[in-house]
Design an enzyme around this catalytic site. Structure first.
Site, PDB file in Angstrom:
ATOM      1  N   TYR A  77       0.828  -1.206   0.000  1.00  0.00           N
ATOM      2  CA  TYR A  77       0.000   0.000   0.000  1.00  0.00           C
ATOM      3  C   TYR A  77       0.865   1.260   0.000  1.00  0.00           C
ATOM      4  O   TYR A  77       1.694   1.465   0.892  1.00  0.00           O
ATOM      5  CB  TYR A  77      -0.935   0.024   1.210  1.00  0.00           C
ATOM      6  CG  TYR A  77      -2.065  -0.983   1.154  1.00  0.00           C
ATOM      7  CD1 TYR A  77      -2.359  -1.698  -0.005  1.00  0.00           C
ATOM      8  CD2 TYR A  77      -2.859  -1.228   2.271  1.00  0.00           C
ATOM      9  CE1 TYR A  77      -3.394  -2.619  -0.052  1.00  0.00           C
ATOM     10  CE2 TYR A  77      -3.899  -2.146   2.240  1.00  0.00           C
ATOM     11  CZ  TYR A  77      -4.154  -2.844   1.073  1.00  0.00           C
ATOM     12  OH  TYR A  77      -5.185  -3.757   1.047  1.00  0.00           O
ATOM     13  N   LEU A 320     -10.913  12.464   6.117  1.00  0.00           N
ATOM     14  CA  LEU A 320     -11.549  12.296   7.421  1.00  0.00           C
ATOM     15  C   LEU A 320     -13.059  12.455   7.297  1.00  0.00           C
ATOM     16  O   LEU A 320     -13.826  11.695   7.901  1.00  0.00           O
ATOM     17  CB  LEU A 320     -10.987  13.319   8.412  1.00  0.00           C
ATOM     18  CG  LEU A 320     -11.632  13.334   9.804  1.00  0.00           C
ATOM     19  CD1 LEU A 320     -11.465  11.983  10.497  1.00  0.00           C
ATOM     20  CD2 LEU A 320     -11.032  14.456  10.657  1.00  0.00           C
ATOM     21  N   GLN A 322     -14.990  11.798   4.783  1.00  0.00           N
ATOM     22  CA  GLN A 322     -15.553  10.590   4.181  1.00  0.00           C
ATOM     23  C   GLN A 322     -15.650   9.465   5.208  1.00  0.00           C
ATOM     24  O   GLN A 322     -16.663   8.763   5.288  1.00  0.00           O
ATOM     25  CB  GLN A 322     -14.684  10.165   2.999  1.00  0.00           C
ATOM     26  CG  GLN A 322     -15.281   9.082   2.127  1.00  0.00           C
ATOM     27  CD  GLN A 322     -14.326   8.719   1.004  1.00  0.00           C
ATOM     28  OE1 GLN A 322     -13.425   7.899   1.192  1.00  0.00           O
ATOM     29  NE2 GLN A 322     -14.499   9.340  -0.153  1.00  0.00           N
TER      30      GLN A 322
END
EC number: 1.1.1.n11
Length: 359
Positions: A77, A320, A322
């Site tokens: 990631y 944040l 979302q």
């Protein structure tokens, strides 16, 4: 003498009385705690890409403040930045008194493999980035069809014995591969996988047919990724966007964009979303929840996930705001039956082109 109608009523009353549980049984049923809720796990794929360290820290804090405890990352990631950011938050990951649980994954992509040396190298690199002695959950991110699975599993057994991880997980494996792995681990006395992470949402349900029965048989819990179909189930995209503005997100402007478009960006999916939007308006009117909220509520209340099995939904985010909206949706109740029916119709509309859950 009782009339015929009275006799019918009397018989019905006796029948009901015979079928009704005694008061103490009813009281016991009412005193039972509700079934465990499907859990929430924080997906951190966007940390280090669309979310910098301060934004990531705020997201983790908001998630933990809601009482959730599991974080999900991976070696790959954001080229390792996700793990590095999480390691710098001072959470005490992997410590005996740390209430936060961390999961990471080793993968067979970009020159790596699931051969023993590569699995060890990836996990040990992840531990350094995360600044922890062990992870709570270590996944094999996807099958490595060029490496005998026995070699990979034996390597995992050694790493587990060394205390580098607690639980073993699988992701993106076919159900027959899960059965093979569980059988091999049991026969060799190796650590058994206890978690499977897979693609599942209201319009992507391939896992229900064969994988879920397999997992229940072998005792694995299921963690669902892509609960919003990569963001398609937010309703914010239009099919024509692929030839037009191409908004930055999962579907455009990153190395995985083509994979996500191949997975979900199909005309029938947009028709399915329109069908759900129409049902939401009809059922709720002016107070209709968003498609995002409805899709998440479907996951927690109407899917085949079960809190009693320890199943969970992985909530990703790119901000944040979302995350807070998504967390709020997970705390809402079940949907109106008409909306659940619309999601079922939406699934039948797209089932013929559902992406495979395995790789």
């Amino acid at each position: 003498m009782l009339s015929a109608a009275s006799r019918v009523v009397s018989r019905a009353a006796v029948h009901c009385a015979l079928r009704s549980p005694p008061p103490e049984a009813r009281a016991l049923a009412m005193s039972r705690p509700p079934p465990p809720r499907v859990a929430s796990v924080l997906g951190t794929m966007e940390m280090g890409r669309r979310m910098d360290a301060p934004a990531s820290a705020a997201a983790v804090r908001a998630f933990l403040e809601r009482g959730h405890t599991e974080l999900d990352t991976a070696f790959m990631y954001s080229d390792g930045q996700s793990e590095t950011i999480l390691g710098g938050l001072g959470l005490g990951l992997g410590g005996g008194d740390c209430r936060v649980k961390i999961a990471t994954k080793a993968n067979p992509w970009d020159g790596k493999s699931l051969k023993p040396d590569s699995v060890r190298s990836q996990l040990e690199t992840s531990l350094k980035r995360l600044q922890c002695p062990q992870v709570d959950l270590f996944y094999l991110h996807a099958p490595d069809h060029g490496t005998p699975v026995e070699e990979t599993l034996h390597a995992c057994q050694r790493l587990h014995q060394e205390g580098k991880f607690v639980e073993l997980g699988l992701s993106n494996y076919a159900s027959w591969e899960v059965a093979e792995i569980c059988t091999l681990c049991k026969s060799n006395g190796w650590i058994l996988p206890t978690v499977y992470q897979g693609m599942y949402n209201a319009t992507t349900r391939q896992v229900e047919t064969e994988l879920f029965p397999c997992l229940r048989h072998f005792g694995l819990r299921f963690y669902a990724y892509n609960p919003l179909a990569g963001g398609l189930l937010t309703g914010k995209y239009k099919y024509e966007d692929k030839d037009g503005k191409q908004p930055v997100g999962r579907f455009f402007g990153n190395s995985w964009a083509e994979t996500y478009r191949n997975r979900f960006w199909k005309e029938h999916h947009f028709e399915a979303i329109a069908l759900v939007e129409k049902a939401l308006q009809a059922a709720y009117g002016a107070s209709a929840p968003s498609v995002t909220s409805a899709a998440l509520r479907w996951m927690y209340h109407h899917s085949q996930l079960q809190g009693a099995h320890g199943d969970a939904v992985i909530l990703g985010m790119s901000s944040l705001e979302q995350l807070e909206q998504n967390l709020a949706a997970t705390e809402e109740g079940p949907l109106e039956p008409a909306v659940v029916d619309a999601f079922n119709q939406a699934w039948h509309l797209v089932a013929h082109e559902c992406p495979n859950y395995f790789r």
